[in-house]
Write a protein that holds these residues in place. Structure first.
Motif, PDB file in Angstrom:
ATOM      1  N   LEU A  24       0.569  15.520  42.260  1.00  0.00           N
ATOM      2  CA  LEU A  24       1.200  16.640  42.957  1.00  0.00           C
ATOM      3  C   LEU A  24       2.234  16.149  43.973  1.00  0.00           C
ATOM      4  O   LEU A  24       3.315  16.737  44.111  1.00  0.00           O
ATOM      5  CB  LEU A  24       0.150  17.508  43.631  1.00  0.00           C
ATOM      6  CG  LEU A  24      -0.804  18.244  42.681  1.00  0.00           C
ATOM      7  CD1 LEU A  24      -1.898  18.948  43.471  1.00  0.00           C
ATOM      8  CD2 LEU A  24      -0.052  19.204  41.803  1.00  0.00           C
ATOM      9  N   SER A  25       1.903  15.094  44.676  1.00  0.00           N
ATOM     10  CA  SER A  25       2.824  14.532  45.660  1.00  0.00           C
ATOM     11  C   SER A  25       4.079  13.977  44.976  1.00  0.00           C
ATOM     12  O   SER A  25       5.189  14.149  45.470  1.00  0.00           O
ATOM     13  CB  SER A  25       2.124  13.438  46.460  1.00  0.00           C
ATOM     14  OG  SER A  25       3.006  12.807  47.337  1.00  0.00           O
ATOM     15  N   TRP A  26       3.891  13.322  43.851  1.00  0.00           N
ATOM     16  CA  TRP A  26       5.030  12.754  43.126  1.00  0.00           C
ATOM     17  C   TRP A  26       5.960  13.864  42.649  1.00  0.00           C
ATOM     18  O   TRP A  26       7.177  13.740  42.706  1.00  0.00           O
ATOM     19  CB  TRP A  26       4.535  11.924  41.945  1.00  0.00           C
ATOM     20  CG  TRP A  26       5.646  11.177  41.274  1.00  0.00           C
ATOM     21  CD1 TRP A  26       6.370  11.571  40.206  1.00  0.00           C
ATOM     22  CD2 TRP A  26       6.163   9.902  41.661  1.00  0.00           C
ATOM     23  NE1 TRP A  26       7.304  10.620  39.895  1.00  0.00           N
ATOM     24  CE2 TRP A  26       7.195   9.580  40.765  1.00  0.00           C
ATOM     25  CE3 TRP A  26       5.831   9.006  42.681  1.00  0.00           C
ATOM     26  CZ2 TRP A  26       7.919   8.402  40.857  1.00  0.00           C
ATOM     27  CZ3 TRP A  26       6.551   7.831  42.760  1.00  0.00           C
ATOM     28  CH2 TRP A  26       7.582   7.543  41.864  1.00  0.00           C
ATOM     29  N   GLN A  27       5.371  14.967  42.177  1.00  0.00           N
ATOM     30  CA  GLN A  27       6.180  16.093  41.727  1.00  0.00           C
ATOM     31  C   GLN A  27       6.979  16.701  42.884  1.00  0.00           C
ATOM     32  O   GLN A  27       8.111  17.145  42.687  1.00  0.00           O
ATOM     33  CB  GLN A  27       5.310  17.165  41.068  1.00  0.00           C
ATOM     34  CG  GLN A  27       4.757  16.733  39.741  1.00  0.00           C
ATOM     35  CD  GLN A  27       3.779  17.731  39.155  1.00  0.00           C
ATOM     36  OE1 GLN A  27       3.336  18.648  39.834  1.00  0.00           O
ATOM     37  NE2 GLN A  27       3.432  17.547  37.896  1.00  0.00           N
ATOM     38  N   GLN A  28       6.406  16.716  44.073  1.00  0.00           N
ATOM     39  CA  GLN A  28       7.138  17.211  45.240  1.00  0.00           C
ATOM     40  C   GLN A  28       8.224  16.233  45.670  1.00  0.00           C
ATOM     41  O   GLN A  28       9.198  16.622  46.307  1.00  0.00           O
ATOM     42  CB  GLN A  28       6.185  17.443  46.417  1.00  0.00           C
ATOM     43  CG  GLN A  28       5.299  18.636  46.254  1.00  0.00           C
ATOM     44  CD  GLN A  28       6.102  19.917  46.285  1.00  0.00           C
ATOM     45  OE1 GLN A  28       7.037  20.070  47.064  1.00  0.00           O
ATOM     46  NE2 GLN A  28       5.752  20.836  45.424  1.00  0.00           N
ATOM     47  N   GLY A  29       8.055  14.960  45.350  1.00  0.00           N
ATOM     48  CA  GLY A  29       8.992  13.928  45.781  1.00  0.00           C
ATOM     49  C   GLY A  29      10.272  13.861  44.976  1.00  0.00           C
ATOM     50  O   GLY A  29      11.222  13.205  45.379  1.00  0.00           O
ATOM     51  N   GLN A  31      13.094  16.258  43.461  1.00  0.00           N
ATOM     52  CA  GLN A  31      13.619  17.620  43.453  1.00  0.00           C
ATOM     53  C   GLN A  31      14.974  17.631  42.764  1.00  0.00           C
ATOM     54  O   GLN A  31      15.842  16.808  43.064  1.00  0.00           O
ATOM     55  CB  GLN A  31      13.757  18.146  44.882  1.00  0.00           C
ATOM     56  CG  GLN A  31      12.433  18.194  45.610  1.00  0.00           C
ATOM     57  CD  GLN A  31      12.587  18.576  47.063  1.00  0.00           C
ATOM     58  OE1 GLN A  31      13.687  18.717  47.569  1.00  0.00           O
ATOM     59  NE2 GLN A  31      11.476  18.746  47.746  1.00  0.00           N
ATOM     60  N   THR A  47      19.673  15.064  41.432  1.00  0.00           N
ATOM     61  CA  THR A  47      18.282  14.715  41.669  1.00  0.00           C
ATOM     62  C   THR A  47      18.157  14.121  43.060  1.00  0.00           C
ATOM     63  O   THR A  47      18.894  13.196  43.418  1.00  0.00           O
ATOM     64  CB  THR A  47      17.785  13.701  40.628  1.00  0.00           C
ATOM     65  OG1 THR A  47      17.971  14.262  39.328  1.00  0.00           O
ATOM     66  CG2 THR A  47      16.318  13.381  40.832  1.00  0.00           C
ATOM     67  N   TYR A  49      15.471  12.372  45.768  1.00  0.00           N
ATOM     68  CA  TYR A  49      14.182  11.714  45.924  1.00  0.00           C
ATOM     69  C   TYR A  49      13.766  11.796  47.386  1.00  0.00           C
ATOM     70  O   TYR A  49      14.481  11.339  48.271  1.00  0.00           O
ATOM     71  CB  TYR A  49      14.277  10.256  45.475  1.00  0.00           C
ATOM     72  CG  TYR A  49      14.637  10.129  44.012  1.00  0.00           C
ATOM     73  CD1 TYR A  49      13.675  10.286  43.028  1.00  0.00           C
ATOM     74  CD2 TYR A  49      15.941   9.880  43.626  1.00  0.00           C
ATOM     75  CE1 TYR A  49      14.004  10.192  41.696  1.00  0.00           C
ATOM     76  CE2 TYR A  49      16.280   9.778  42.289  1.00  0.00           C
ATOM     77  CZ  TYR A  49      15.302   9.934  41.327  1.00  0.00           C
ATOM     78  OH  TYR A  49      15.629   9.840  40.006  1.00  0.00           O
ATOM     79  N   VAL A  50      12.582  12.359  47.639  1.00  0.00           N
ATOM     80  CA  VAL A  50      12.086  12.547  48.994  1.00  0.00           C
ATOM     81  C   VAL A  50      11.067  11.435  49.260  1.00  0.00           C
ATOM     82  O   VAL A  50       9.950  11.457  48.736  1.00  0.00           O
ATOM     83  CB  VAL A  50      11.447  13.940  49.161  1.00  0.00           C
ATOM     84  CG1 VAL A  50      11.030  14.157  50.597  1.00  0.00           C
ATOM     85  CG2 VAL A  50      12.414  15.026  48.709  1.00  0.00           C
ATOM     86  N   TRP A  53       7.130  11.870  50.328  1.00  0.00           N
ATOM     87  CA  TRP A  53       6.233  12.327  49.263  1.00  0.00           C
ATOM     88  C   TRP A  53       5.960  11.202  48.261  1.00  0.00           C
ATOM     89  O   TRP A  53       4.829  11.052  47.784  1.00  0.00           O
ATOM     90  CB  TRP A  53       6.832  13.529  48.537  1.00  0.00           C
ATOM     91  CG  TRP A  53       6.750  14.804  49.308  1.00  0.00           C
ATOM     92  CD1 TRP A  53       7.783  15.480  49.863  1.00  0.00           C
ATOM     93  CD2 TRP A  53       5.572  15.559  49.608  1.00  0.00           C
ATOM     94  NE1 TRP A  53       7.323  16.613  50.494  1.00  0.00           N
ATOM     95  CE2 TRP A  53       5.974  16.687  50.348  1.00  0.00           C
ATOM     96  CE3 TRP A  53       4.220  15.388  49.316  1.00  0.00           C
ATOM     97  CZ2 TRP A  53       5.067  17.635  50.799  1.00  0.00           C
ATOM     98  CZ3 TRP A  53       3.320  16.337  49.767  1.00  0.00           C
ATOM     99  CH2 TRP A  53       3.742  17.442  50.506  1.00  0.00           C
TER     100      TRP A  53
END
Length: 82
Positions: A24-29, A31, A47, A49-50, A53
């Motif tokens: 879940l964290s990777w998916q939020q990271g 965008q 794309t 990358y956060v 996250w």
């Protein structure tokens, strides 16, 4: 009930929770933003990358790995002591 069974089962549960949270964290990271085509300019997908996250995902995977190693170690030692 033997304590090593409870501890190993708890650690395996933490492994599963940690991996789910890491996904879940990777998916939020990661965008993505899509910009529509305007005139002659084609559609563009950016794309982003956060880092926090993605770092959280990496830490969660590392912790899940440590819990998995410890759970396997407890089970192996308990079987050897029989």
């Amino acid at each position: 009930m033997r304590t090593w069974i409870t501890v190993a089962a708890t650690e395996l549960g933490l492994v599963v929770l940690g991996l789910v949270a890491a996904v879940l964290s990777w998916q939020q990271g990661i965008q993505t933003t899509t910009f529509a085509a305007i005139g002659q300019a084609p559609e563009f997908v950016a794309t982003r990358y956060v880092a926090p996250w993605l770092l959280l995902a990496a830490v969660l995977v590392a912790l899940a790995g440590l819990f998995a190693i410890d759970a396997v170690n407890r089970v192996v030692r308990a079987r050897q002591s029989r």
